[in-house]
Design an enzyme around this catalytic site. Structure first.
Site, PDB file in Angstrom:
ATOM      1  N   SER A  14       0.818  -1.221   0.000  1.00  0.00           N
ATOM      2  CA  SER A  14       0.000   0.000   0.000  1.00  0.00           C
ATOM      3  C   SER A  14       0.850   1.269   0.000  1.00  0.00           C
ATOM      4  CB  SER A  14      -0.926   0.019   1.214  1.00  0.00           C
ATOM      5  OG  SER A  14      -1.600   1.267   1.249  1.00  0.00           O
ATOM      6  N   LEU A  15       0.506   2.192  -0.902  1.00  0.00           N
ATOM      7  CA  LEU A  15       1.210   3.474  -0.957  1.00  0.00           C
ATOM      8  C   LEU A  15       0.416   4.573  -0.240  1.00  0.00           C
ATOM      9  CD1 LEU A  15       2.587   3.393  -4.618  1.00  0.00           C
ATOM     10  CD2 LEU A  15       3.784   2.835  -2.501  1.00  0.00           C
ATOM     11  N   THR A  62      -8.687  -1.747   2.448  1.00  0.00           N
ATOM     12  CA  THR A  62      -8.324  -2.245   1.121  1.00  0.00           C
ATOM     13  C   THR A  62      -8.550  -3.756   1.041  1.00  0.00           C
ATOM     14  OG1 THR A  62      -6.668  -2.130  -0.635  1.00  0.00           O
ATOM     15  CG2 THR A  62      -5.811  -2.364   1.595  1.00  0.00           C
ATOM     16  N   LYS A  66     -13.097  -4.658   1.789  1.00  0.00           N
ATOM     17  CA  LYS A  66     -13.978  -3.518   1.460  1.00  0.00           C
ATOM     18  C   LYS A  66     -15.462  -3.855   1.649  1.00  0.00           C
ATOM     19  CE  LYS A  66     -10.785  -1.099  -1.585  1.00  0.00           C
ATOM     20  NZ  LYS A  66     -10.517  -0.474  -2.873  1.00  0.00           N
ATOM     21  N   ASP A 102     -13.442   5.487  -3.911  1.00  0.00           N
ATOM     22  CA  ASP A 102     -12.916   4.932  -5.175  1.00  0.00           C
ATOM     23  C   ASP A 102     -13.844   5.291  -6.332  1.00  0.00           C
ATOM     24  OD1 ASP A 102     -10.729   3.519  -4.076  1.00  0.00           O
ATOM     25  OD2 ASP A 102     -11.961   1.761  -3.659  1.00  0.00           O
ATOM     26  N   THR A 158     -13.607 -15.554 -14.791  1.00  0.00           N
ATOM     27  CA  THR A 158     -14.614 -16.466 -14.232  1.00  0.00           C
ATOM     28  C   THR A 158     -15.968 -15.798 -14.471  1.00  0.00           C
ATOM     29  OG1 THR A 158     -12.995 -16.973 -12.524  1.00  0.00           O
ATOM     30  CG2 THR A 158     -15.260 -17.750 -12.147  1.00  0.00           C
TER      31      THR A 158
HETATM   32  N1  LIG Z   1      -6.203   3.125  -8.896  1.00  0.00           N
HETATM   33  C1  LIG Z   1      -6.878   2.886  -7.807  1.00  0.00           C
HETATM   34  O1  LIG Z   1      -7.196   3.780  -7.019  1.00  0.00           O
HETATM   35  C2  LIG Z   1      -7.305   1.466  -7.512  1.00  0.00           C
HETATM   36  C3  LIG Z   1      -8.276   1.222  -6.522  1.00  0.00           C
HETATM   37  C4  LIG Z   1      -8.655  -0.100  -6.279  1.00  0.00           C
HETATM   38  C5  LIG Z   1      -8.070  -1.147  -7.006  1.00  0.00           C
HETATM   39  N2  LIG Z   1      -7.126  -0.860  -7.948  1.00  0.00           N
HETATM   40  C6  LIG Z   1      -6.503  -1.957  -8.722  1.00  0.00           C
HETATM   41  O2  LIG Z   1      -7.535  -2.707  -9.343  1.00  0.00           O
HETATM   42  C7  LIG Z   1      -7.135  -4.076  -9.470  1.00  0.00           C
HETATM   43  C8  LIG Z   1      -8.232  -4.999  -8.970  1.00  0.00           C
HETATM   44  O3  LIG Z   1      -8.454  -4.791  -7.582  1.00  0.00           O
HETATM   45  P1  LIG Z   1      -9.580  -5.628  -6.799  1.00  0.00           P
HETATM   46  O4  LIG Z   1      -9.568  -5.160  -5.409  1.00  0.00           O
HETATM   47  O5  LIG Z   1     -10.861  -5.593  -7.553  1.00  0.00           O
HETATM   48  O6  LIG Z   1      -8.941  -7.116  -6.899  1.00  0.00           O
HETATM   49  P2  LIG Z   1      -9.652  -8.519  -6.696  1.00  0.00           P
HETATM   50  O7  LIG Z   1     -10.890  -8.392  -5.901  1.00  0.00           O
HETATM   51  O8  LIG Z   1      -8.578  -9.443  -6.253  1.00  0.00           O
HETATM   52  O9  LIG Z   1     -10.116  -8.952  -8.202  1.00  0.00           O
HETATM   53  C9  LIG Z   1      -9.191  -9.420  -9.135  1.00  0.00           C
HETATM   54  C10 LIG Z   1      -9.813  -9.508 -10.536  1.00  0.00           C
HETATM   55  O10 LIG Z   1      -8.767  -9.853 -11.446  1.00  0.00           O
HETATM   56  C11 LIG Z   1      -9.145 -11.026 -12.175  1.00  0.00           C
HETATM   57  N3  LIG Z   1      -7.946 -11.814 -12.470  1.00  0.00           N
HETATM   58  C12 LIG Z   1      -6.960 -12.184 -11.608  1.00  0.00           C
HETATM   59  N4  LIG Z   1      -6.013 -12.891 -12.266  1.00  0.00           N
HETATM   60  C13 LIG Z   1      -6.421 -12.972 -13.564  1.00  0.00           C
HETATM   61  C14 LIG Z   1      -5.872 -13.566 -14.744  1.00  0.00           C
HETATM   62  N5  LIG Z   1      -4.705 -14.230 -14.719  1.00  0.00           N
HETATM   63  N6  LIG Z   1      -6.534 -13.418 -15.914  1.00  0.00           N
HETATM   64  C15 LIG Z   1      -7.708 -12.741 -15.971  1.00  0.00           C
HETATM   65  N7  LIG Z   1      -8.281 -12.166 -14.886  1.00  0.00           N
HETATM   66  C16 LIG Z   1      -7.651 -12.285 -13.708  1.00  0.00           C
HETATM   67  C17 LIG Z   1     -10.095 -11.763 -11.264  1.00  0.00           C
HETATM   68  O11 LIG Z   1     -10.874 -12.643 -12.036  1.00  0.00           O
HETATM   69  P3  LIG Z   1     -11.567 -13.964 -11.379  1.00  0.00           P
HETATM   70  O12 LIG Z   1     -12.912 -13.527 -10.890  1.00  0.00           O
HETATM   71  O13 LIG Z   1     -11.641 -14.915 -12.540  1.00  0.00           O
HETATM   72  O14 LIG Z   1     -10.651 -14.450 -10.293  1.00  0.00           O
HETATM   73  C18 LIG Z   1     -10.902 -10.568 -10.689  1.00  0.00           C
HETATM   74  O15 LIG Z   1     -11.857 -10.139 -11.624  1.00  0.00           O
HETATM   75  C19 LIG Z   1      -5.814  -4.207  -8.700  1.00  0.00           C
HETATM   76  O16 LIG Z   1      -4.783  -4.189  -9.629  1.00  0.00           O
HETATM   77  C20 LIG Z   1      -5.757  -2.956  -7.841  1.00  0.00           C
HETATM   78  O17 LIG Z   1      -4.434  -2.546  -7.631  1.00  0.00           O
HETATM   79  C21 LIG Z   1      -6.737   0.417  -8.217  1.00  0.00           C
END
Ligand SMILES: NC(=O)c1ccc[n+]([C@@H]2O[C@H](COP(=O)([O-])OP(=O)(O)OC[C@H]3O[C@@H](n4cnc5c(N)ncnc54)[C@H](OP(=O)(O)O)[C@@H]3O)[C@@H](O)[C@H]2O)c1
Length: 280
Positions: A14-15, A62, A66, A102, A158
């Site tokens: 986390s940053l 995070t 959430k 967010d 999925t």
């Molecule tokens: N910029 C910002 O402020 C901000 C804020 C929040 C999050 N983010 C970023 O958003 C991203 C997602 O966060 P999250 O909290 O939603 O994560 P999460 O709940 O862990 O969800 C991960 C997602 O990625 C998919 N995935 C994982 N590995 C994959 C692969 N090899 N091929 C295809 N799909 C894959 C998963 O699909 P399945 O359902 O098939 O497992 C799921 O849809 C992260 O990179 C995070 O750093 C950025």
């Protein structure tokens, strides 16, 4: 000294502490912001600690808490209620309010780039890739930017997770995304958003074919990932001549809004903050 926390598991990456502690120093606010790694069964005690400890003023939440934090809070903002997601806890008269900054941060970045129904005079057609924790915030913002008009899509590795999100888990989103099979890329999209974690590790590939978008200079490829600065999803888009955006400004804006709610200080986004988050 007042304290703020970001809770998650894992939390090392986390940053948020870097950003919030920079602003505490810059605005001469006697506070510190720390990371806290928790297990799911610690959430109740943690929220009780915030209620009872006078010096703890708020927290960010995070992955993967959430949604899981919600039963332990007293109230939810409208955005948190609709998205089922809390990334900010605000303490008000001993009660804990959950908010989701967010969704509004993402919405603000698209408004700043003039990607909205008001600018286009028509709803924008978007594709959301992924169905994880952050995706409900993106759905909320896309629906809002389109005044709940038009069509937008979602696809996820999925498919069942995309079906659940689109059809079951967001009862208060009026305009639902259409669920596509993985790899089934529609034509004439205005915005394509990667909400998956693919790309967090350099060289990871989504393996989706966007070659029909070659030369589409108004199509925006938006990756929520900001570290690395440019994922393969964005590198490929830039090479095709598309518009690109990474998640850095969204991350800064969600923090700015949380900081405002906690301290009533509306921070400037200066060059130093922009540089602070550049790790590569
Ligand atoms: N910029 C910002 O402020 C901000 C804020 C929040 C999050 N983010 C970023 O958003 C991203 C997602 O966060 P999250 O909290 O939603 O994560 P999460 O709940 O862990 O969800 C991960 C997602 O990625 C998919 N995935 C994982 N590995 C994959 C692969 N090899 N091929 C295809 N799909 C894959 C998963 O699909 P399945 O359902 O098939 O497992 C799921 O849809 C992260 O990179 C995070 O750093 C950025």
């Amino acid at each position: 000294m007042n304290s703020y926390f970001v809770i998650g598991n894992p939390i090392d990456h986390s940053l948020s502490p870097l950003l919030h502690n920079y602003w505490f120093k810059k605005y001469k606010i006697q506070s510190e912001y720390k990371k806290k790694k928790l297990e799911e069964n610690d959430l109740k005690d943690f929220t009780n600690d915030i209620r009872s400890n006078h010096s703890i003023k708020g927290a960010n939440v995070t992955v993967p808490f959430k949604k899981k934090i919600i039963p332990f809070l007293d109230e939810l903002s409208k955005v948190s209620e609709i998205t089922g997601s809390v990334n900010t806890i605000i303490k008000q008269n001993g009660k804990l309010l959950g908010d989701n900054t967010d969704a509004t941060a993402f919405e603000d970045t698209l408004n700043d780039m003039k990607y909205s129904i008001h600018e286009y005079g028509r709803p924008l057609t978007s594709l959301i890739i992924g169905a994880g924790g952050v995706t409900s915030s993106i759905i909320f913002a896309i629906e809002k930017l389109n005044n709940a008009e038009g069509t937008y899509y979602i696809m996820n590795r999925t498919k069942k997770n995309a079906d659940d999100l689109a059809l079951k888990n967001l009862p208060n989103v009026n305009l639902k995304p259409k669920v596509l099979d993985w790899g089934d890329i529609p034509k004439n999209l205005d915005i394509i958003i990667n909400t998956t974690s693919v790309g967090l590790i350099k060289d990871e590939e989504l393996n989706l074919d966007f070659s029909t978008y070659k030369g589409s200079k108004n199509t925006l490829f938006y990756d929520l990932i900001y570290n690395p600065k440019e994922t393969n999803f964005l590198i490929d888009a830039r090479k095709r001549g598309n518009k690109v955006m990474n998640g850095k400004m969204m991350f800064i804006l969600q923090a700015k809004k949380a900081f405002l709610e906690w301290t009533k200080v509306d921070v400037d986004i200066d060059d130093e903050v922009l540089k602070l988050l550049d790790n590569d």
